[in-house]
Scaffold this motif. Structure first.
Motif, PDB file in Angstrom:
ATOM      1  N   VAL A 141       0.836  -1.209   0.000  1.00  0.00           N
ATOM      2  CA  VAL A 141       0.000   0.000   0.000  1.00  0.00           C
ATOM      3  C   VAL A 141       0.867   1.254   0.000  1.00  0.00           C
ATOM      4  O   VAL A 141       0.602   2.220  -0.751  1.00  0.00           O
ATOM      5  N   ILE A 142       1.912   1.267   0.806  1.00  0.00           N
ATOM      6  CA  ILE A 142       2.800   2.438   0.867  1.00  0.00           C
ATOM      7  C   ILE A 142       3.463   2.679  -0.489  1.00  0.00           C
ATOM      8  O   ILE A 142       3.566   3.823  -0.962  1.00  0.00           O
ATOM      9  N   ILE A 143       3.895   1.608  -1.137  1.00  0.00           N
ATOM     10  CA  ILE A 143       4.547   1.754  -2.444  1.00  0.00           C
ATOM     11  C   ILE A 143       3.565   2.270  -3.488  1.00  0.00           C
ATOM     12  O   ILE A 143       3.897   3.133  -4.303  1.00  0.00           O
ATOM     13  N   VAL A 144       2.333   1.759  -3.462  1.00  0.00           N
ATOM     14  CA  VAL A 144       1.322   2.229  -4.421  1.00  0.00           C
ATOM     15  C   VAL A 144       1.035   3.708  -4.208  1.00  0.00           C
ATOM     16  O   VAL A 144       0.941   4.496  -5.176  1.00  0.00           O
ATOM     17  N   VAL A 145       0.891   4.135  -2.955  1.00  0.00           N
ATOM     18  CA  VAL A 145       0.656   5.554  -2.661  1.00  0.00           C
ATOM     19  C   VAL A 145       1.838   6.398  -3.126  1.00  0.00           C
ATOM     20  O   VAL A 145       1.657   7.491  -3.699  1.00  0.00           O
ATOM     21  N   ALA A 146       3.048   5.904  -2.908  1.00  0.00           N
ATOM     22  CA  ALA A 146       4.230   6.663  -3.333  1.00  0.00           C
ATOM     23  C   ALA A 146       4.287   6.801  -4.844  1.00  0.00           C
ATOM     24  O   ALA A 146       4.602   7.880  -5.369  1.00  0.00           O
ATOM     25  N   VAL A 147       3.991   5.704  -5.551  1.00  0.00           N
ATOM     26  CA  VAL A 147       3.981   5.771  -7.022  1.00  0.00           C
ATOM     27  C   VAL A 147       2.916   6.762  -7.495  1.00  0.00           C
ATOM     28  O   VAL A 147       3.136   7.540  -8.431  1.00  0.00           O
ATOM     29  N   GLY A 148       1.739   6.754  -6.846  1.00  0.00           N
ATOM     30  CA  GLY A 148       0.704   7.724  -7.202  1.00  0.00           C
ATOM     31  C   GLY A 148       1.153   9.147  -6.970  1.00  0.00           C
ATOM     32  O   GLY A 148       0.913  10.038  -7.807  1.00  0.00           O
ATOM     33  N   ALA A 149       1.837   9.389  -5.848  1.00  0.00           N
ATOM     34  CA  ALA A 149       2.337  10.743  -5.564  1.00  0.00           C
ATOM     35  C   ALA A 149       3.382  11.164  -6.588  1.00  0.00           C
ATOM     36  O   ALA A 149       3.420  12.345  -7.014  1.00  0.00           O
ATOM     37  N   MET A 150       4.233  10.234  -7.015  1.00  0.00           N
ATOM     38  CA  MET A 150       5.249  10.554  -8.020  1.00  0.00           C
ATOM     39  C   MET A 150       4.601  10.890  -9.364  1.00  0.00           C
ATOM     40  O   MET A 150       5.020  11.822 -10.055  1.00  0.00           O
ATOM     41  N   LEU A 151       3.562  10.131  -9.730  1.00  0.00           N
ATOM     42  CA  LEU A 151       2.891  10.396 -11.004  1.00  0.00           C
ATOM     43  C   LEU A 151       2.169  11.741 -10.985  1.00  0.00           C
ATOM     44  O   LEU A 151       2.212  12.495 -11.970  1.00  0.00           O
ATOM     45  N   PHE A 152       1.505  12.037  -9.873  1.00  0.00           N
ATOM     46  CA  PHE A 152       0.739  13.278  -9.808  1.00  0.00           C
ATOM     47  C   PHE A 152       1.622  14.508  -9.595  1.00  0.00           C
ATOM     48  O   PHE A 152       1.114  15.623  -9.514  1.00  0.00           O
ATOM     49  N   SER A 153       2.927  14.305  -9.497  1.00  0.00           N
ATOM     50  CA  SER A 153       3.819  15.466  -9.470  1.00  0.00           C
ATOM     51  C   SER A 153       4.004  16.061 -10.865  1.00  0.00           C
ATOM     52  O   SER A 153       4.542  17.162 -10.994  1.00  0.00           O
ATOM     53  N   PHE A 154       3.558  15.336 -11.893  1.00  0.00           N
ATOM     54  CA  PHE A 154       3.619  15.848 -13.265  1.00  0.00           C
ATOM     55  C   PHE A 154       2.305  16.552 -13.595  1.00  0.00           C
ATOM     56  O   PHE A 154       1.227  15.969 -13.426  1.00  0.00           O
TER      57      PHE A 154
END
Length: 363
Positions: A141-154
């Motif tokens: 779950v933490i990794i999925v949230v982190a990947v989402g945060a990285m994507l939404f930084s664009f």
């Protein structure tokens, strides 16, 4: 936008090196404290490299300015790209550190549970299994949230957010159908962990093989067989296929030894020496034992069953081998007449005539 200064880059290097040195000092302190404090030891084992990475990236990110490359459009664009990459690395490093810190915290509990023996061992293994699976779910779950945060930084991804949410139902259905086996295994793993049907170190018989549960993940189970082979099965196997769990309600196991001997065997004496032997054997848990005549076989032999209890399955196996060896040696050395033998009835023995080698000159 700040103007480039000759001192900017040295300050940046000093900040990064200083943050790394600070983490190294903390690591050495925790390493010393870890001799008495288990949490400090596990933090050093799991979090050293993530902490170095986070310290370096955060220090670089705090000091760095896009204008440090120059004031031209190309240099400003390069500075913006570097700043965006630093943001992504910061999210990745913090995620890595959080996951490893979670593992360090749970390892402290797992270490204590491993030392639990006796009747409390079953409950300890149940908690160990649940902790192992829950922390894997938490890490995912933490990794999925982190990947989402990285994507939404664009900005481009944020602009597509509304459209993606509108089609989320259809996409979710498609992904659900495609990933049905994986999702089924994950749900089966959680079911096994929280239903107490299977635990780490449980003794099981699967596919006609005896072994122990060595690893239990969200997708597969590793069974360590008695001959050190590893049997890897999907988690769904244990929810869809019957299997034997010898330690479902406790670790104690009854060991059984069968002995086929002649009718002349002195059962009471054999029972006495068996009890004397068990009292001197450390594998016996001093609880249950018996020696019974359980059957008279069609071949004329008498079947004896020796039953005794042991603390766990490995002890049970070794105890069975010890008792079998002892009984075989005792009967052979002290009561050779009781060794297995097969009788043959001839016309002479049927009418009561004693047969001799010289009778009628025939053998």
């Amino acid at each position: 936008m700040s103007v480039q200064s000759p001192a900017d880059w040295p300050i940046l290097v000093i900040s990064v090196v200083g943050s790394i040195l600070l983490v190294e000092v903390v690591r050495r302190v925790l390493n010393r404290v870890g001799r008495k404090w288990a949490l400090a030891r596990h933090l050093v084992e799991h979090c050293t490299w993530p902490a170095f990475a986070v310290a370096a990236v955060v220090a670089f990110n705090l000091v760095f300015e896009p204008g440090m490359f120059g004031a031209s459009p190309t240099e400003r664009s390069l500075g913006g790209t570097v700043q965006r990459v630093l943001g992504l690395l910061t999210i990745a490093g913090v995620t890595w550190l959080i996951v490893q810190a979670t593992y360090a915290l749970t390892d402290v509990v797992l270490d204590r549970l491993v030392l639990v023996e006796g009747e409390r061992n079953r409950r300890a293994r149940r908690i160990m299994t649940q902790i192992a699976l829950v922390r894997r779910v938490a890490a995912a779950v933490i990794i999925v949230v982190a990947v989402g945060a990285m994507l939404f930084s664009f900005p481009q991804v944020r602009a597509l957010g509304a459209g993606l949410l509108a089609s989320a139902g259809i996409a979710g259905a498609i992904v659900g159908i495609a990933a049905q086996p994986t999702i089924g295994n994950v749900l089966a793993g959680l079911q096994l962990a929280f239903s107490d049907a299977l635990r780490l170190d449980d003794v099981v018989v699967v596919e006609d093989e005896w072994g122990r549960i060595e690893e239990l993940t969200l997708t597969y189970v590793v069974v360590r067989l008695w001959d050190e082979r590893r049997l890897v099965l999907p988690v769904s196997y244990f929810t869809q296929t019957p299997f034997e769990n010898w330690t479902r309600h406790g670790s104690r196991v009854l060991a059984v030894v069968f002995l086929r001997v002649d009718w002349s065997v002195p059962v009471p004496r054999l029972r006495e020496v068996l009890y004397e032997f068990l009292q001197t054997n450390p594998l016996w848990d001093q609880k249950d034992w018996t020696l019974q005549v359980t059957d008279v076989l069609p071949n004329g032999l008498v079947e004896l069953r020796a039953l005794m209890s042991a603390a766990d399955s490995p002890s049970s196996w070794d105890l069975k081998c010890d008792v079998r060896e002892f009984l075989v040696n005792y009967v052979r050395d002290n009561h050779p007449d009781a060794l297995p033998r097969f009788r043959l009835e001839t016309p002479e023995t049927r009418v009561g005539v004693t047969w001799t080698k010289d009778r009628d000159g025939q053998n």
